[in-house]
Write a protein that holds these residues in place. Structure first.
Motif, PDB file in Angstrom:
ATOM      1  N   LEU A 212      45.727   2.881  22.851  1.00 53.77           N
ATOM      2  CA  LEU A 212      46.181   3.962  21.982  1.00 53.77           C
ATOM      3  C   LEU A 212      45.487   3.861  20.624  1.00 53.77           C
ATOM      4  CD1 LEU A 212      50.031   3.885  22.714  1.00 53.77           C
ATOM      5  CD2 LEU A 212      48.272   5.218  23.858  1.00 53.77           C
ATOM      6  N   PRO A 213      45.325   4.982  19.919  1.00 55.04           N
ATOM      7  CA  PRO A 213      44.665   4.962  18.610  1.00 55.04           C
ATOM      8  C   PRO A 213      45.528   4.259  17.561  1.00 55.04           C
ATOM      9  CG  PRO A 213      45.579   7.123  19.043  1.00 55.04           C
ATOM     10  CD  PRO A 213      45.727   6.344  20.314  1.00 55.04           C
ATOM     11  N   LEU A 214      44.898   3.810  16.490  1.00 56.04           N
ATOM     12  CA  LEU A 214      45.645   3.146  15.418  1.00 56.04           C
ATOM     13  C   LEU A 214      46.679   4.078  14.793  1.00 56.04           C
ATOM     14  CD1 LEU A 214      42.821   1.138  13.596  1.00 56.04           C
ATOM     15  CD2 LEU A 214      44.707   0.216  14.965  1.00 56.04           C
ATOM     16  N   LYS A 215      46.288   5.352  14.633  1.00 56.88           N
ATOM     17  CA  LYS A 215      47.201   6.342  14.068  1.00 56.88           C
ATOM     18  C   LYS A 215      47.125   7.626  14.890  1.00 56.88           C
ATOM     19  CE  LYS A 215      47.069   4.800   9.237  1.00 56.88           C
ATOM     20  NZ  LYS A 215      46.767   5.199   7.837  1.00 56.88           N
ATOM     21  N   LEU A 216      48.226   8.367  14.898  1.00 54.63           N
ATOM     22  CA  LEU A 216      48.249   9.659  15.584  1.00 54.63           C
ATOM     23  C   LEU A 216      47.816  10.731  14.590  1.00 54.63           C
ATOM     24  CD1 LEU A 216      51.573   9.441  17.637  1.00 54.63           C
ATOM     25  CD2 LEU A 216      49.255   8.937  18.373  1.00 54.63           C
TER      26      LEU A 216
END
Length: 317
Positions: free
Chosen positions: A105-109
């Motif tokens: 998953l990405p560090l931030k959405l």
């Protein structure tokens, strides 16, 4: 064909088979095949949803999809897609999902949501369910999310979802935003109707009206509600507000757009490449905002510049 475009094939087939409506013999086999296929997909989604809620996630809530299907008379016949869930602590949820499910998953959405695959199912993780064009509306919505949870039972598993009154707001606003930006199918209206019908004795109508007035969405709620009462079949007593002739003035325009666009506006697209598709999306969303501006002038007025900005960013990705 139309049932497929409006993503209600399973509901129609279920109604035909349950009520012993006579159809040509060659259609019987097709109808049974459609129902069997949709039921299989729902079983798979339910199994995967159970895996999700059994993870050690502390702050989460599952929305739309299977939590709405669960309140239909025959939950397995609603056409479903992915599993949407909101997390209140994304970094913690990211850590758990990556360790337990081996997903990345990405560090931030960045866009407040992210889709990923696991177990053959698409999940959509959110850290914000609705993004309003007007900051005051965003604060009102964020306060609503602090309400106690609601629950549904899905194949023996207790699933955490939005409380009835909050859900009756969320399902509509999500529908309305998609209606403006792309288009929606009748399935989204069926979902909204089922929420109002199933939770008719639990929805706080006074609170619902107060929130919709604060969001400047009461007029839109009533205008769109005409479709539920006049076309979907929701008993008028189960719709939270009185619908008058001013609300029904929008009925034909809304219904025409539903059938012209189909599920998420796919029928409106004639694009032959991704660039043309993006230009079409910008045109559709901006035109719809002006077309339905007076249903919700405050929010739509704040939404237009954001839509243009977001779509331009998408265009040049």
């Amino acid at each position: 064909m139309v049932a497929e475009e409006q993503t209600v094939s399973g509901l129609i087939v279920d109604a035909i088979l349950r009520n012993n409506i006579k159809i040509p013999q060659n259609w019987v086999f097709k109808a049974v095949g459609i129902e069997t296929h949709i039921k299989q997909i729902n079983h798979e989604l339910n199994d995967n949803l159970k895996n999700l809620v059994n993870l050690p996630l502390k702050g989460y809530v599952v929305v739309k999809g299977q939590t709405i299907a669960a309140i239909y008379p025959n939950p397995l016949t609603r056409m479903s897609g992915d599993i949407d869930f909101l997390v209140y602590n994304y970094s913690e949820a990211k850590d758990i999902l990556e360790k337990k499910w081996n997903v990345e998953l990405p560090l931030k959405l960045i866009d407040r949501e992210f889709s990923f695959e696991h177990g053959g199912v698409t999940y959509e993780i959110h850290d914000q369910l609705l993004v309003f064009g007007y900051k005051r509306h965003q604060r009102i919505w964020n306060e609503l999310l602090k309400s106690p949870y609601g629950y549904v039972n899905i194949e023996g598993e207790k699933i955490q979802t939005l409380a009835p009154t909050v859900n009756s707001i969320y399902v509509f606003v999500h529908l309305f935003f998609h209606f403006l930006r792309e288009g929606v199918s009748l399935r989204q209206f069926c979902d909204w109707a089922m929420v109002l019908y199933h939770y008719k004795n639990e929805i706080n109508r006074i609170e619902l009206e107060q929130v919709l007035l604060q969001l400047d969405m009461l007029k839109a709620y009533k205008a769109m509600g005409c479709i539920l009462v006049d076309d979907i079949g929701l008993p008028i007593a189960n719709f939270p507000f009185k619908i008058d002739e001013r609300d029904r003035m929008w009925h034909d325009k809304i219904l025409d757009d539903i059938f012209a666009g189909g599920n998420f506006g796919k029928l409106r697209h004639q694009a032959k490449n991704s660039w043309q598709f993006k230009f079409e999306t910008i045109r559709i969303s901006v035109c719809n905002c002006f077309r339905y501006f007076w249903l919700c002038p405050t929010e739509v007025g704040g939404m237009i510049p954001k839509l243009v900005k977001v779509n331009i960013k998408v265009l040049f990705k």
